[in-house]
Enzyme design. Sequence first.
Site, PDB file in Angstrom:
ATOM      1  N   ARG A  23     -34.858  32.901 -15.379  1.00 40.69           N
ATOM      2  CA  ARG A  23     -33.673  32.472 -15.445  1.00 40.69           C
ATOM      3  C   ARG A  23     -32.362  33.325 -16.182  1.00 40.69           C
ATOM      4  O   ARG A  23     -31.268  32.948 -15.781  1.00 40.69           O
ATOM      5  CB  ARG A  23     -34.165  31.728 -17.673  1.00 40.69           C
ATOM      6  CG  ARG A  23     -35.422  31.812 -17.849  1.00 40.69           C
ATOM      7  CD  ARG A  23     -35.444  31.672 -19.187  1.00 40.69           C
ATOM      8  NE  ARG A  23     -36.119  32.928 -19.266  1.00 40.69           N
ATOM      9  CZ  ARG A  23     -36.769  33.352 -20.744  1.00 40.69           C
ATOM     10  NH1 ARG A  23     -36.367  32.618 -21.518  1.00 40.69           N
ATOM     11  NH2 ARG A  23     -37.183  34.854 -20.542  1.00 40.69           N
ATOM     12  N   GLU A  28     -31.094  44.196 -24.925  1.00 41.21           N
ATOM     13  CA  GLU A  28     -30.091  44.706 -26.485  1.00 41.21           C
ATOM     14  C   GLU A  28     -29.390  45.754 -26.139  1.00 41.21           C
ATOM     15  O   GLU A  28     -29.127  46.347 -25.258  1.00 41.21           O
ATOM     16  CB  GLU A  28     -30.913  45.360 -27.463  1.00 41.21           C
ATOM     17  CG  GLU A  28     -32.619  44.458 -27.462  1.00 41.21           C
ATOM     18  CD  GLU A  28     -33.617  45.431 -28.165  1.00 41.21           C
ATOM     19  OE1 GLU A  28     -33.571  46.754 -28.709  1.00 41.21           O
ATOM     20  OE2 GLU A  28     -34.319  45.557 -29.119  1.00 41.21           O
ATOM     21  N   ASP A  48     -15.606  46.191 -34.066  1.00 39.27           N
ATOM     22  CA  ASP A  48     -15.842  45.945 -33.028  1.00 39.27           C
ATOM     23  C   ASP A  48     -14.535  44.740 -32.343  1.00 39.27           C
ATOM     24  O   ASP A  48     -13.591  44.214 -32.941  1.00 39.27           O
ATOM     25  CB  ASP A  48     -16.350  44.788 -32.511  1.00 39.27           C
ATOM     26  CG  ASP A  48     -18.142  44.977 -32.409  1.00 39.27           C
ATOM     27  OD1 ASP A  48     -19.044  44.513 -32.382  1.00 39.27           O
ATOM     28  OD2 ASP A  48     -18.578  46.363 -33.056  1.00 39.27           O
ATOM     29  N   HIS A  62      -5.855  56.713 -25.737  1.00 41.72           N
ATOM     30  CA  HIS A  62      -5.664  56.747 -27.311  1.00 41.72           C
ATOM     31  C   HIS A  62      -6.644  57.190 -28.174  1.00 41.72           C
ATOM     32  O   HIS A  62      -7.487  57.645 -27.502  1.00 41.72           O
ATOM     33  CB  HIS A  62      -5.470  55.095 -27.056  1.00 41.72           C
ATOM     34  CG  HIS A  62      -4.658  53.708 -26.815  1.00 41.72           C
ATOM     35  ND1 HIS A  62      -4.380  53.094 -27.031  1.00 41.72           N
ATOM     36  CD2 HIS A  62      -3.485  54.738 -26.231  1.00 41.72           C
ATOM     37  CE1 HIS A  62      -3.839  51.974 -25.925  1.00 41.72           C
ATOM     38  NE2 HIS A  62      -3.197  53.644 -25.477  1.00 41.72           N
ATOM     39  N   LYS A  72     -16.206  55.712 -30.126  1.00 41.41           N
ATOM     40  CA  LYS A  72     -16.441  54.818 -29.674  1.00 41.41           C
ATOM     41  C   LYS A  72     -17.499  54.552 -28.731  1.00 41.41           C
ATOM     42  O   LYS A  72     -17.933  55.416 -27.855  1.00 41.41           O
ATOM     43  CB  LYS A  72     -15.313  54.213 -29.108  1.00 41.41           C
ATOM     44  CG  LYS A  72     -13.531  54.319 -29.884  1.00 41.41           C
ATOM     45  CD  LYS A  72     -12.806  54.367 -28.510  1.00 41.41           C
ATOM     46  CE  LYS A  72     -11.548  54.308 -29.488  1.00 41.41           C
ATOM     47  NZ  LYS A  72     -10.336  54.853 -29.352  1.00 41.41           N
ATOM     48  N   HIS A 119      -9.270  59.039 -25.355  1.00 43.72           N
ATOM     49  CA  HIS A 119      -9.819  56.965 -24.393  1.00 43.72           C
ATOM     50  C   HIS A 119      -9.594  56.506 -23.628  1.00 43.72           C
ATOM     51  O   HIS A 119      -7.931  55.799 -23.873  1.00 43.72           O
ATOM     52  CB  HIS A 119     -10.923  56.545 -25.173  1.00 43.72           C
ATOM     53  CG  HIS A 119     -11.116  55.512 -24.844  1.00 43.72           C
ATOM     54  ND1 HIS A 119     -11.392  54.179 -24.624  1.00 43.72           N
ATOM     55  CD2 HIS A 119     -12.780  55.397 -23.964  1.00 43.72           C
ATOM     56  CE1 HIS A 119     -11.905  53.698 -24.141  1.00 43.72           C
ATOM     57  NE2 HIS A 119     -12.350  54.083 -23.383  1.00 43.72           N
ATOM     58  N   TYR A 132     -16.013  46.951 -27.140  1.00 43.70           N
ATOM     59  CA  TYR A 132     -16.253  47.990 -27.665  1.00 43.70           C
ATOM     60  C   TYR A 132     -16.629  47.915 -28.728  1.00 43.70           C
ATOM     61  O   TYR A 132     -15.835  47.615 -30.285  1.00 43.70           O
ATOM     62  CB  TYR A 132     -15.409  49.599 -27.573  1.00 43.70           C
ATOM     63  CG  TYR A 132     -13.810  49.182 -27.481  1.00 43.70           C
ATOM     64  CD1 TYR A 132     -13.304  48.081 -26.676  1.00 43.70           C
ATOM     65  CD2 TYR A 132     -13.408  49.917 -28.407  1.00 43.70           C
ATOM     66  CE1 TYR A 132     -11.714  48.524 -26.938  1.00 43.70           C
ATOM     67  CE2 TYR A 132     -12.072  50.364 -28.398  1.00 43.70           C
ATOM     68  CZ  TYR A 132     -11.198  49.303 -28.383  1.00 43.70           C
ATOM     69  OH  TYR A 132      -9.511  48.841 -28.079  1.00 43.70           O
ATOM     70  N   ASP A 170       2.191  53.131 -23.686  1.00 38.38           N
ATOM     71  CA  ASP A 170       1.807  53.581 -23.573  1.00 38.38           C
ATOM     72  C   ASP A 170       2.482  55.322 -22.429  1.00 38.38           C
ATOM     73  O   ASP A 170       2.435  56.239 -22.785  1.00 38.38           O
ATOM     74  CB  ASP A 170       0.201  53.805 -22.829  1.00 38.38           C
ATOM     75  CG  ASP A 170      -0.365  53.082 -23.725  1.00 38.38           C
ATOM     76  OD1 ASP A 170      -1.405  51.819 -23.229  1.00 38.38           O
ATOM     77  OD2 ASP A 170       0.226  53.222 -25.012  1.00 38.38           O
TER      78      ASP A 170
END
Length: 184
Positions: A23, A28, A48, A62, A72, A119, A132, A170
């Site tokens: 299929r 998880e 999230d 950041h 994270k 990050h 994340y 940035d």
Amino acid sequence: MTITPTPLEGCIVITPRIFNDDRGYFFESYNTQSFNNAVGYEVNFVQDNQSFSTRGVFRGLHLQKGEHSQAKLVRVTKGEVLDVAVDLRQKSATYGQYHAVLLSEENQQQFFIPRGFAHGFIVLSDVAIFQYKCDNYYNKAAEGGLHFADPELNIDWGMPAAELLVSEKDLQLPFLKDAGDLGF
Ligand SMILES: Cc1cn([C@H]2C[C@H](O)[C@@H](COP(=O)(O)OP(=O)(O)O[C@H]3O[C@H](C)C(=O)[C@H](O)[C@H]3O)O2)c(=O)[nH]c1=O
């Protein structure tokens, strides 16, 4: 799931157990008990996030300063990115060092970055969906970061800086030597 440590203490790469059949596949994507066992302490994710970007987009480097720092757990559900964490923990033996991980829809790997890191990621595919979890809420006043092309960090993004699409915000971020006390 398989846990792979990195040279930066506390940063780990998680490879989920994927169940394939005729299929498609199942795995998880997050399990509190398995995850806390893997990191060795309880992490309480509270937010999230999801972003969509096109090839060459760079988001980061950041961080949120001090008590607003965020751990994270990051992954890519479409496309491929080079994801980078920079160790900014003052007492860390790897302070100022970075670790890069290829995260993709293909490898389904996840990268856990504890508090005390900057990050960022660059998109290597035509498009990428980046999802994340954060263990602390967004706090605009505490936002900070480092310039992606900081010569002291010397991060190899796999693409010339001129080809990157970086936000004005940035582009204004400081080099590490000018960043001041970030509270880690
Ligand atoms: C991060 C964040 C942003 N926002 C708002 C603020 C801006 O109006 C808009 C876009 O924010 P920004 O340009 O900072 O988005 P990214 O460049 O993807 O920032 C993220 O990129 C790097 C890779 C990260 O690790 C951080 O989690 C995060 O800073 O979303 C929110 O409302 N909540 C949030 O948690």
